[in-house]
Design an enzyme around this catalytic site. Structure first.
Site, short mmCIF file in Angstrom:
data_model
loop_
_atom_site.label_atom_id
_atom_site.label_comp_id
_atom_site.label_asym_id
_atom_site.label_seq_id
_atom_site.Cartn_x
_atom_site.Cartn_y
_atom_site.Cartn_z
N GLU A 148 -4.77 23.19 -5.41
CA GLU A 148 -6.00 23.64 -4.95
C GLU A 148 -6.57 24.62 -6.70
OE1 GLU A 148 -7.79 22.35 -0.66
OE2 GLU A 148 -5.88 23.90 -1.29
N GLU A 169 -1.53 18.04 2.91
CA GLU A 169 -1.49 18.81 4.33
C GLU A 169 -2.03 17.05 5.52
OE1 GLU A 169 -3.41 21.44 0.93
OE2 GLU A 169 -3.09 19.00 1.58
#
Length: 702
Positions: A148, A169
């Site tokens: 990210e 995730e």
């Protein structure tokens, strides 16, 4: 100076976790004008926690604040015209491995959980709001928040040697909560983004390699590891001067976006049947990313993260993750590593499909000569041919160079004689699952191999002690049980027989580690761990069908768990004949708890190897065989019966000392049977649901 959400939740997190290994943001200036006149100065931020690559960079509260402080300074310098660009990279081999999970697990209130999401967004988004172009040079591991960080930059390069690039995730029970669900679909399109965000995590947490990430459009340029940073800086200079251009694809249409979300939802339903919330929250976030502003998208991620950080699913996922990352690396009961013998040549007795898969793995990982033997030349040729064909397939896909493929193929030979094992250090048998056959093979091997050669068996249920009985050197016989498919499932059960010595166990563990497998040491009890528990679990569903429960009811009774496959699909994968053999072994050993299904025996007698046809419809002949019986049960009753059976069997196995602790049962089921991360280990799940206390009178974990 940017305002950071410094509320009480953030302060509490700092105080809760004083032991954070802080990833520092270290800045140095690079004059790009030396390679491209007029390019100016790039301020290069290197993320580094002060440890080598075995302890990757992660982002805790202090790490994020360190990066924010660096960005404060860089924003001021950009405003004064002192720098033309900002770059971000990592210490050798690692950009960052995401959020500090130990710290995130301490978020025990929604206020703290919300603070984690907001802080990450507030810091990372600054990379795209500095007033000068930003670059991320992905030099290695980029997981979760590590990827990210890169997505928040305007441009990205990636090393062709990067081997772990992912947003994992959903595998743990979270969502990419620092911009991933908003930025990635807008960069590479919703279909490709959902593959990274949902499909890969739910497919045994698949990672991307550098070339794959580049192919998806996650990075704008790719360079070789040897001069990666130098070439990345040269490329960045070209972007700044206009000599290098970076095309961006047009946004996906509303119809394409909706179709991608619908396809991902279909995939998720097929995997989980609604059993885990995180992938569905990720789907909602990606669906909303098409029309939301950046602020709205990030706020939605904050809310999702706050909910999921407090969920049982995350606690379960973190427990499972800790087992796989830590306990699996240090097998309980392992002897001194120095006792392991070097393995420079391997023998495989047998050349069937399982034996050939094992030989292929040894060649790929150990890079030593491997000899296969079997009863006749045709079988030997078939086994060697399988290995060669698989190597050629890797070559055709670009995963092996021509030289590497040639070397690997040259290492594999076959013979109808076991004389080729005379100088082998490790010989594994993978012949027919019959004790007398295996004993004969070991007797023949002992007549040929050196006294210090380790003899291993891939038996799935038979006694290692019985196989070694009568040999002159029974101490060197050890169980080395792979799971099918060998290349995919990461578990090896290392079975210590009554006479197995420490050197044999140490050698088996060392070989397993080199094969990149996770080993668990188990006692020599019938069917060991995974097959014993799967047989008990599957046996309850088959027994329900024997009694008259309709096939569809029994087949989907376990759907609420979100298991990787239904009971009869598992039966098909294992093979009805193999399942029958293991059931017979366990019924003979434990007749009070295991039985042999008459319908399973009838199915095997027909010679059918599948329950489902290629179109995934049920074979009507099999369905007819499974019909009948006058005492049907409802789905919830069948599932309760199966789970209670597991609770009973696990307690008995722990009392028998099959493994050192309940955690090893959990590890075996996660790695060998695909027990889902979102449920955690099987024993904490049975504790959490009250089943362990109901069946055994106590929980497995205090």
């Amino acid at each position: 100076m940017t305002t950071i959400p410094n509320g009480p939740g953030l302060l509490l997190l700092e105080n809760d976790y004083p032991d954070e290994v802080v990833t520092r943001a270290i800045v140095r200036d690079v004059d790009l004008g030396a390679v491209a006149p007029g390019a100016g100065v790039l301020a290069l931020v290197t993320l580094d926690n002060g440890h080598d690559h075995t302890k990757p960079n992660t982002f805790g509260v202090r790490g994020l604040l360190s990066l924010n402080a660096a960005l404060d300074d860089l924003a001021a310098r950009a405003a004064r015209g002192e720098i033309a660009a900002v770059g971000v990279t990592g210490k050798p081999f690692v950009l960052a491995a995401g959020a500090d999970l130990d710290g995130a697990a301490l978020a025990d209130t929604r206020e703290k959980a919300l603070a984690i999401g907001r802080l990450g967004h507030a810091v990372f988004r600054r990379l795209g709001e500095l007033g000068v172009p930003s670059f991320c040079f992905i030099n290695g591991v980029a997981l979760g928040g590590g990827l990210e960080v890169a997505l928040h930059c305007a441009y990205r390069t990636i090393s062709s040697g990067a081997g772990m690039v992912a947003l994992p995730e959903c595998f743990l029970g979270l969502v990419p909560g620092w911009g991933g669900t908003y930025l990635l679909p807008r960069l590479i399109g919703p279909a490709a983004a959902l593959k990274v965000i949902i499909e890969n995590p739910l497919s045994q947490n698949k990672m991307l390699r550098g070339p794959e990430a580049f192919g998806l459009g996650i990075a704008d340029a790719m360079f070789e590891p040897a001069d990666f940073l130098e070439e990345s800086l040269r490329w960045a200079a070209g972007v700044l001067t206009g000599s290098a251009t970076v095309p961006r694809s047009s946004p996906a249409s509303a119809a394409d976006w909706d179709a991608a979300v619908a396809a991902a939802r279909f995939f998720t339903d097929g995997k989980l049947h609604g059993a885990a919330p995180a992938p569905y929250r990720a789907l909602e976030l990606v669906a909303g990313a098409r029309t939301r502003t950046r602020d709205e998208g990030f706020a939605a991620e904050d809310e999702a993260l706050a909910d999921l950080l407090l969920s049982d699913e995350l606690r379960a996922g973190l427990y499972a993750f800790d087992l796989v990352q830590k306990r699996a690396k240090r097998p309980a009961g392992a002897p001194d590593r120095s006792l392991a013998r070097p393995v420079t040549k391997v023998g495989v007795a047998g050349a069937g499909l399982m034996a050939a898969q094992i030989a292929l793995l040894f060649v790929r990982r150990l890079q030593v000569p491997v000899v296969l033997t079997d009863l006749d030349q045709a079988r030997v040729d078939s086994g060697v041919g399988y290995v060669h064909a698989e190597i050629d397939r890797q070559l055709s896909r670009g995963r092996l160079s021509p030289d590497a493929a040639s070397r690997q193929k040259a290492l594999v030979t076959g013979s109808v004689s076991k004389d080729g094992f005379a100088d082998a250090d490790f010989v594994i048998e993978a012949v027919f699952e019959e004790l007398s056959v295996k004993k004969q093979v070991f007797a023949e091997l002992e007549a040929v191999v050196r006294p210090d050669c380790v003899l291993a068996t891939n038996t799935s249920s038979l006694s290692v002690t019985a196989m070694a009985a009568g040999l002159a050197h029974p101490g060197r016989v050890v169980g080395f049980h792979f799971f099918n498919p060998v290349a995919v499932l990461p578990l090896v059960e290392v079975v210590r027989g009554a006479s197995t010595d420490d050197a044999a166990v140490a050698t088996a563990l060392a070989v397993g580690a080199t094969l990149k497998k996770n080993c668990v040491i188990v006692a020599d009890r019938p069917a060991f761990v995974v097959n014993r528990l799967l047989t008990r679990f599957l046996g309850e569903f088959i027994a329900a069908v024997d009694e008259g429960t309709p096939f569809e009811v029994a087949e989907h009774a376990a759907d609420p768990l979100g298991l990787p496959m239904t009971p009869f699909l598992l039966l098909q994968l294992v093979g009805p004949a193999v399942a029958l053999h293991v059931a017979e072994t366990l019924a003979a050993a434990f007749p009070d708890r295991f039985a042999v299904s008459p319908k399973l025996r009838a199915l095997v007698a027909t010679g059918k190897t599948a329950v489902y046809r290629p179109d995934f419809s049920v074979d009507p002949d099999v369905l007819a065989l499974l019909a009948g019986g006058g005492h049907p049960s409802a789905g919830p009753e069948v599932l309760a019966r199966a789970l209670e059976g597991l609770a009973q069997e696990i307690k008995i196995m722990l009392d028998e000392g099959v493994v050192a602790a309940a955690e090893d049962i959990d590890l075996c089921m996660i790695l060998g049977a695909g027990w889902p991360f979102h449920l955690g280990g099987i024993t904490p799940y049975l504790d959490r649901t009250g089943i362990a206390a109901k069946v055994n009178g106590a929980q497995f974990h205090g």
